[in-house]
Structure formats: structure tokens, C-alpha cells
Write an enzyme that holds these catalytic residues in place. Structure first.
Site, PDB file in Angstrom:
ATOM      1  N   ARG A 152      -6.260 -60.047 -15.444  1.00 25.05           N
ATOM      2  CA  ARG A 152      -7.242 -60.970 -15.999  1.00 25.05           C
ATOM      3  C   ARG A 152      -7.436 -60.662 -17.485  1.00 25.05           C
ATOM      4  O   ARG A 152      -7.502 -61.543 -18.305  1.00 25.05           O
ATOM      5  CB  ARG A 152      -8.567 -60.858 -15.246  1.00 25.05           C
ATOM      6  CG  ARG A 152      -9.106 -62.251 -14.970  1.00 25.05           C
ATOM      7  CD  ARG A 152     -10.372 -62.239 -14.164  1.00 25.05           C
ATOM      8  NE  ARG A 152     -10.287 -61.321 -13.016  1.00 25.05           N
ATOM      9  CZ  ARG A 152     -11.285 -61.138 -12.163  1.00 25.05           C
ATOM     10  NH1 ARG A 152     -12.415 -61.813 -12.324  1.00 25.05           N
ATOM     11  NH2 ARG A 152     -11.179 -60.313 -11.159  1.00 25.05           N
ATOM     12  N   LYS A 202      -7.685 -49.089  -0.860  1.00 18.18           N
ATOM     13  CA  LYS A 202      -8.217 -48.502   0.374  1.00 18.18           C
ATOM     14  C   LYS A 202      -9.247 -49.398   1.039  1.00 18.18           C
ATOM     15  O   LYS A 202      -9.307 -49.490   2.259  1.00 18.18           O
ATOM     16  CB  LYS A 202      -8.834 -47.135   0.076  1.00 18.18           C
ATOM     17  CG  LYS A 202      -9.921 -47.204  -0.989  1.00 18.18           C
ATOM     18  CD  LYS A 202      -9.888 -46.031  -1.937  1.00 18.18           C
ATOM     19  CE  LYS A 202      -8.775 -46.228  -2.961  1.00 18.18           C
ATOM     20  NZ  LYS A 202      -8.827 -45.293  -4.089  1.00 18.18           N
ATOM     21  N   GLU A 216       0.496 -45.748   0.611  1.00 15.45           N
ATOM     22  CA  GLU A 216       0.320 -44.300   0.407  1.00 15.45           C
ATOM     23  C   GLU A 216      -0.770 -43.993  -0.613  1.00 15.45           C
ATOM     24  O   GLU A 216      -1.533 -43.031  -0.465  1.00 15.45           O
ATOM     25  CB  GLU A 216       1.648 -43.679  -0.061  1.00 15.45           C
ATOM     26  CG  GLU A 216       1.614 -42.184  -0.279  1.00 15.45           C
ATOM     27  CD  GLU A 216       1.421 -41.402   1.020  1.00 15.45           C
ATOM     28  OE1 GLU A 216       2.338 -41.333   1.829  1.00 15.45           O
ATOM     29  OE2 GLU A 216       0.309 -40.869   1.213  1.00 15.45           O
ATOM     30  N   VAL A 254      -4.972 -43.470   0.067  1.00 18.10           N
ATOM     31  CA  VAL A 254      -5.690 -42.278   0.529  1.00 18.10           C
ATOM     32  C   VAL A 254      -5.235 -41.055  -0.260  1.00 18.10           C
ATOM     33  O   VAL A 254      -4.044 -40.747  -0.314  1.00 18.10           O
ATOM     34  CB  VAL A 254      -5.448 -42.018   2.031  1.00 18.10           C
ATOM     35  CG1 VAL A 254      -6.213 -40.794   2.488  1.00 18.10           C
ATOM     36  CG2 VAL A 254      -5.854 -43.226   2.864  1.00 18.10           C
ATOM     37  N   GLY A 308     -16.311 -39.602 -17.261  1.00 18.58           N
ATOM     38  CA  GLY A 308     -15.457 -40.639 -16.691  1.00 18.58           C
ATOM     39  C   GLY A 308     -15.011 -40.339 -15.266  1.00 18.58           C
ATOM     40  O   GLY A 308     -14.189 -41.052 -14.709  1.00 18.58           O
ATOM     41  N   GLU A 317     -18.288 -43.553 -11.764  1.00 17.37           N
ATOM     42  CA  GLU A 317     -18.548 -44.894 -12.274  1.00 17.37           C
ATOM     43  C   GLU A 317     -20.007 -45.015 -12.715  1.00 17.37           C
ATOM     44  O   GLU A 317     -20.857 -44.239 -12.291  1.00 17.37           O
ATOM     45  CB  GLU A 317     -18.318 -45.939 -11.169  1.00 17.37           C
ATOM     46  CG  GLU A 317     -16.999 -45.837 -10.457  1.00 17.37           C
ATOM     47  CD  GLU A 317     -15.867 -46.417 -11.272  1.00 17.37           C
ATOM     48  OE1 GLU A 317     -16.130 -47.273 -12.144  1.00 17.37           O
ATOM     49  OE2 GLU A 317     -14.710 -45.991 -11.062  1.00 17.37           O
ATOM     50  N   LYS A 359     -11.155 -44.371   3.285  1.00 21.01           N
ATOM     51  CA  LYS A 359      -9.960 -43.543   3.452  1.00 21.01           C
ATOM     52  C   LYS A 359      -9.937 -42.908   4.841  1.00 21.01           C
ATOM     53  O   LYS A 359      -8.889 -42.833   5.484  1.00 21.01           O
ATOM     54  CB  LYS A 359      -9.933 -42.467   2.372  1.00 21.01           C
ATOM     55  CG  LYS A 359      -9.800 -43.059   0.963  1.00 21.01           C
ATOM     56  CD  LYS A 359     -10.107 -42.008  -0.103  1.00 21.01           C
ATOM     57  CE  LYS A 359     -10.037 -42.582  -1.506  1.00 21.01           C
ATOM     58  NZ  LYS A 359     -10.622 -41.642  -2.505  1.00 21.01           N
TER      59      LYS A 359
END
Lengths: 438, 438
Positions: free
Chosen positions: A45, A106, A130, A133, A188, A191, A206
Site C-alpha cells: 500500500r 500467524k 514456517e 511461529v 522498537g 508496538e 502461535k
């Protein structure tokens, strides 16, 4: 042979990492996969065109993800948008178009995996996940293939790096949850809205997946119990420590007599267990199988390149499927037989390591200076030196030294000279030393 | 569908373990593999017929391994004899007969792998050898597939359990090498002739294989540097400990500027590294890839069932190859889609765990007895209890308790009663506790 064409959905952290890995390791990956891999078409986007161009070559970039999924040139769709929608619609459309899918999503797999896998099965394509998780740790491959002989008893995983970073800092520094969370956000690692990480929702996604792989049950995210770490207080971390325990945010899937347990919650575990020593943002999954016993898989659970490692491994799996003789889908020595290299194996003389040395030397002024002088002349710098007390009636003392890295041939020369000194007795004990740092 | 027929060479420790795992987990393995697996024909020079019969069903047993390899009913030959000869001839003959091969034989692969793989490739069969390195840990699959996106920088592995047991005992108890070796022999961890283990030859076989998988070079056992642990003295283990290091017998494969290093030797490593804490007979392999960073794989490196876990995983790989739609060779959720179970996921009320509890209670005689009484009435037994000192001017104290395992619903009832006591203030802090013991 023509390269396989990838369609990439999303050019954020993991998307960018995937471009980097596919570009930087292109030659080595092709030697393993048996065929080149080309990013034919990507969609995002919003993205910084200059940044992306700096990462590697992409055939075409646009903002229409459905155009990628419908692009007849694309063989494999790599979905790195995240979230439920439009990821679900895109993946289903890719499947309907007969394309293989690789995803790191996930949430999508935990909630819509049953529907997606059924569609893929019916259409004769595969959906690889793969990266969904524990990031770069190949835990899904371990469960689906490596441990296929086992009746799995239980799985316990540290599968959210943000939560593990917070708990590690709380323990190491005696700090409060809110305080560490703020730091994690600044670094960082967390969130702005940390709910998914600290309340265990990400881990529950997960765990739902791990539970199905271990016990052969459909994905049932809604039945996974979830308790976060925001209620953990510094004093409980400390009290647990006094009792010999560490608090970890674990995802636990366990086969009980009357059913399957799927639960994410803070958990005290004995501090001597290997998994209790998995700190910071790292992830680890401990799997107990009836034949193999406990096995543990450790590594980075998030981040651009570690997650891309898993995404690209899935791509290589699909490329090997599309390309090679099925009997030797995976080459015996990982690389295609025609692609083995003649890189020389070095003689030990040419190998560099650090050293632990123990000499037995006369306990007299000037001896240590003489030894250090010889090491210096051979270009060996000393990291630490310790002279032990002489035993009663003993004229010689053990002298322990740690050196920096040096070529073995240089160490051989230095030790021959040192052992020739009158003040030095017998042969030097030497043991190589490695930091094993990343 | 007819089961796949296995021909088993060798009925010793690993052979017996393989019969046990294939029998005990037959139903679960078939749900994963998509087809049953039958031991059609086995051969061993000597075996105890009663013991073997007790492990599981074998179609035919004899003493002629070549008869197994030539048996037209056998689809997959599983070589568990060990050693160079006749293992090499048997494996080559099996390949010539168009049979897939699974082997646990590290010596055979390290020395004759190049020849064997070329023959297999030419004949269109595969030779699987997951059990040859680090027993039950799926490290070969991780390197060949899971980390296929990476440029591997280095590998460092504890890949001999006997050596690791000896070094662990030397450190923990300050004992001498010879002393611990004798104990290891008595315990069955070390052979009567321990040369292969303690002098690093076994580890060098495994390292040779890991190095080829990581760097894409032919197998070159003769160029692998090998130094054993028989020269390690108790005082060096102690001095290393004082300096913050542990001595481990590592196999190291590293990509240097001018070539590849392949070396097995005792190595000092910082005690805070996870791999430094891998103790006893356990194995671990630390792999550093450029994208994924450091990853670690831990588990049992030897023993009947752990090694059989890897052997049977390889068999499942081949069976999936022989049986299923190649596109979905490995089912999405590990088990074939028709084989998912409806085992219920338990409600949290029905889950049993141990607990850490922190109550705030009046610092007065009889209070603790009242609380303990309620726990007892609800069938909850206490493992440890600690009363903290009251803060100055404070009438209440923190009371820390660890309980044994109890059903969550029972704990809920007990805590409701305890919190209703006048002497107890506020809500109880409760954190679940798991031993994560094997």
C-alpha cells in the site's frame, strides 16, 4: 532453467527482509534449491521506493495486491501483509489461481487455517507457514517432519520476544512492568499498542498452530486460554528467584488424559532448565516426545532477517518441489550435487582461535615479563593473566593466560620459545577458546 | 493402502529402539505418513529372539543382511549395523536394487558418503541419515531445509554425549578425567574402548557431515582436525570456571576468509552462553546463519529411542515420498487431513498445574494455619511456604506458597475461601508453575 517467479505481498519489515535475503544470498540459495528465484511482482500500500530499490531487484512494484495474486507470471505468492483481511481473501484467491502460498501470518493461520488448508488441498497447492511461529526457528519443520516418529507429550514455548524481553529486564534489573514496557516501546521491541504481545494474543496464535501440529487436531484459537504478563509485579519476580524459579511467559500445549491443554500464561519454571535461561527477545520451544525425550529449538523469534530466513526456507521448499526429481527433492548434502564447491579445508596451522594457556614457571621477578615479551613478539596479545600462589615448598607456580585470537602457527612458535626458557617447567597446557558470539 | 515394507539391518540398541517406536506409535505414525509401516524382514548376526519379539512385530528374522537387501518385498532398507564394512557394501547393494536407504551410520557417511550419494542419485533413490548426527535432534533437516535461506557463518556443536558427560562431571565434582571415565563406562555411557568418543573421532565423523551440509563441500573426514579430552585436567576445568568459562568438547565448522575450518577439540566458552549450559549426555548444535542469527538445537544425542526417533522420521519422509501427492507431501497440520482427531481442548477449569501464591495476611498466630487448612480441605498440598518480614509499621506480611499440582477449579474454590478470611487482605497473586521435567 528459468527462475521461479515470486509474487510478494507487503514490503514492510519482513517484506524488506525477504527482498534482502533473496538478493544477498541468491547464488547460494540457487545452489541449494536447484533453480534461481526472482521477485517478479510485489505490492504494498505504501513503501519507500528508494529503500526497496536498495534492497534488491523486483520485477514490478505496484499497490494492488490482487494484481499480484492474479499475475499469470507468478508461481508462488508470499503473503507478508499480516492481519486477517485482506490477507485471507488474497491467500484464498492465490490458491484458487493454482499458486503455492508462503505466509508469515500467524493470526491468519490460527483463525482461518482450517479453511485455507482445505482449499489448498482441494486445489493441489501447498500453503507454507514456517515463519508464522518463532520467526527463524524451523520449529514447524521439526514438528511436522523431524519428530514424526513421536507421540508428543507436551510443548512449552517462549514464543513472544517482546514479553520475554520485558520479563528478562524485570528480573535482571528489578524493574517494574510498566517501566520496562516503555523502554521496549522506545527500542522498537514493543508496538505502540502492545496488547497483542503483552496480553498473550500473539503467543496464543502461535500456540494454537503448535498444538495442532503436535496432536493432530484442527486449529482452535477460540479455545486457547490466554493470560498476559501485565499483572506481573517486580516483587513476584524477585520472590520466585529466591525460590529457584524464573517467570517466563509460556505457551503450553499438553496432552492430558481427558483432552488437550492449550494455554498461554506467566509460568514459574526451575532456573536450571535450559529454557529458563533463554533471555531478552529470543524465542525457544521445548518439545517432549515419547521417543526423543526433551528437545529444544532456540533462536530469534522476530525481526526482518530472521523471519525472512523462514519465509525464504519455505520458498526453497516449494521451488525444490517444482523443480527437482522428487526422490531427491532435498539434495543429500543440502546443495545440489553439481553445485558442491572446492573451497579448501584449512590445515590447523592456518586456523585462528583465542587460547587458554597454563604454564608452570619459576616464581621469580622478570619471568612473567619474559613470557609476555615472547607472546608480544609473535603478535599475540594477552586478554587476562593470573598467577596462582605456589604450593608450600614449591618454587614454581601455575601461570594462567587468556590470549586474543591468533593463528595456530604463531602460537606454536611462541610456545616453543617459551618452553625453552629456563624458568619454565614442562609443557604448556593449551586449550582453544571461542566466544561463540553472533 | 498396503503398508510400506521396511528391511531392518541390525537388531542392537538402535535396531531394537526402532522396532519399539514403529510398533508403539504405529497408529500415530500412519496418521502422519499417510500409510502404515511394516517391518517385513530383519537381519542380525545375533539377537535375543524373545527380547525382539517383545518389542514388536517383524515379518521375518534371519542372520543374512544381504538377503534383506535383496528381498523384493522390501521398499526401504534401514541400516543400523554401524561400522564401515559390510555396511558400505549393504547400502550400495540396496541402492543398486533400487531401494531407498535410511542409516544412522555416521562413520559410513563421513567416509563413504560421497560415493554412496552419487550411487543413490544415479539410481534415483535417496539415502537418509538424520540419525547419524546428534541422535534425535533434527539438525540435518534444519541445515538442509530450515536454514536454506542462509549463508552459514559457523556451527559449533556438542555432538558426543560421552565426552560431555565426562566434562560435566569433572566440572560439577572437581573429579579427574580417568575417574569419571571409569564411572561412565560402568553406567554404560562409555564403551569399554572409549577411544572413538573421548578422542573425538565420533564427533569428527559428525562434524564432517555438518560441515558439508553447511558449506556445500564434499565430505572430507581426513581433513577434519581432531583433538580429544583425555588430556584435560581437573585444575584447568577449575581455572576456566574462575575466569567465567566452561570447557566443552566442541565440533566447530567455520567459514574463514581463505577456506573452511573443520575442527574438534576441547574449547573454553563463556559460561553465559546457552550451549555452555548443555550438560550431561545431552547434545546441542549452535548454528550461526547470516539471516537468522544464532539458532540452537538441543536434545538427546544417543540412546535407543532418541536415535530411533530420527531413524523413523527418515522412514516417514520416504513413505510420504512414496505415497502422497507430492504437492502436499507433508500435510499442512503434520497429520493427514482425513486423520485429524476430535480430542477436546480442555477448559482451563479442568487443567492441572502447580501454583505460586502470594497472599497478604495479618501477621498474627493462627493465620497461616487457617490458610493451610483451607488448602488441605480442597486437596491442595503445599510444597514450600515463606513468610516475609512485615515492612516497618505494617500489620500485614506477604505470604509466599508453592503448591503441588491441582486442578484449576479446586484452586479457584480454595482462593475464594481464603480471600474471604478477615485476616487476608486483597486478592491473591497466583502464577502457575511447571517443572518441565522429562
Amino acid at each position: 532453467m528459468e527462475p521461479v517467479n515470486i509474487g510478494l505481498l507487503g514490503l514492510g519489515t519482513v517484506g524488506g527482509g525477504t527482498v534482502t535475503v533473496l538478493t544477498r544470498n541468491a547464488a547460494e540459495i540457487a545452489r541449494r534449491a536447484g533453480r534461481g528465484i526472482r521477485i517478479a511482482h510485489a505490492a504494498a500500500r505504501s513503501y519507500d521506493a528508494d529503500t526497496i530499490a536498495g534492497l534488491g531487484e523486483i520485477g514490478r512494484i505496484g499497490d494492488d495486491a490482487f494484481a499480484v495474486v492474479d499475475d499469470p507470471d507468478v508461481d508462488i505468492v508470499v503473503e507478508l501483509i499480516g492481519g486477517y483481511s485482506p490477507a485471507r481473501e488474497l491467500v484464498l484467491q492465490a490458491i484458487a489461481n493454482g499458486k503455492h502460498v508462503v505466509t508469515a501470518n500467524k493470526a491468519l493461520i490460527a483463525l482461518h487455517g482450517n479453511e485455507i488448508f482445505a482449499a489448498a488441498q482441494a486445489r493441489g497447492v501447498t500453503v507454507a507457514f514456517e515463519a508464522a511461529v518463532a520467526g527463524g526457528i524451523p520449529i514447524i519443520k521439526a514438528l511436522r517432519e523431524g519428530l514424526a516418529a513421536n507421540h508428543i507429550d507436551w510443548i512449552a514455548g517462549i514464543i513472544n520476544g517482546t514479553g520475554n524481553f520485558i520479563l528478562t529486564e524485570m528480573r535482571d534489573k528489578g524493574r517494574d512492568f510498566a517501566d520496562v514496557l516503555a523502554e521496549a516501546q522506545a527500542l522498537g521491541y514493543a508496538e505502540a499498542d502492545p496488547t497483542f504481545d503483552v496480553e498473550g494474543i500473539d503467543a496464543a496464535h502461535k500456540l494454537t498452530i503448535l498444538g495442532s501440529l503436535a496432536f493432530g487436531i484442527p486449529l482452535q484459537f477460540d479455545k486457547t486460554f490466554t493470560e498476559g504478563i501485565s499483572g506481573i509485579e517486580a516483587q513476584d519476580v524477585a520472590y520466585a528467584g529466591e525460590l529457584g524459579y524464573r517467570i517466563k511467559h509460556l505457551g503450553i500445549a499438553r496432552r492430558a488424559a481427558n483432552g488437550i491443554e492449550l494455554r498461554v500464561h506467566p509460568t514459574l519454571i526451575p532456573h536450571r532448565r535450559l529454557i529458563a535461561n533463554v533471555d531478552g527477545v529470543m524465542n525457544a520451544v521445548l518439545v517432549k516426545g515419547d521417543a526423543v525425550g526433551p528437545t529444544l529449538y532456540y533462536g530469534a523469534g522476530a525481526g526482518a532477517l530472521p523471519t525472512a530466513s523462514a519465509v525464504v526456507a519455505d520458498v526453497v521448499d516449494v521451488v525444490r518441489l517444482l523443480t527437482t526429481d522428487p526422490t531427491n527433492r532435498v539434495p543429500h548434502l543440502a546443495f545440489q550435487p553439481t553445485e558442491l564447491a572446492d573451497t579448501p579445508v584449512l590445515a590447523m596451522d592456518d586456523v585462528e582461535t583465542a587460547y587458554y594457556l597454563r604454564l608452570t614457571a619459576l616464581d621469580r621477578p622478570g619471568v612473567m615479563a619474559g613470557i609476555a615479551g615472547i607472546l608480544g613478539e609473535e603478535g599475540i596479545s594477552i586478554e587476562a593473566i593470573q598467577q596462582k600462589e605456589p604450593a608450600p615448598g614449591e618454587t614454581h607456580v601455575p601461570l594462567i593466560m587468556l590470549t586474543h585470537r591468533v593463528r595456530e602457527s604463531g602460537m606454536n612458535r611462541a610456545l616453543a620459545r617459551i618452553e625453552a626458557l629456563d624458568a619454565v617447567q614442562g609443557e604448556t597446557v593449551r586449550i582453544r577458546m571461542e566466544t561463540l558470539a553472533g
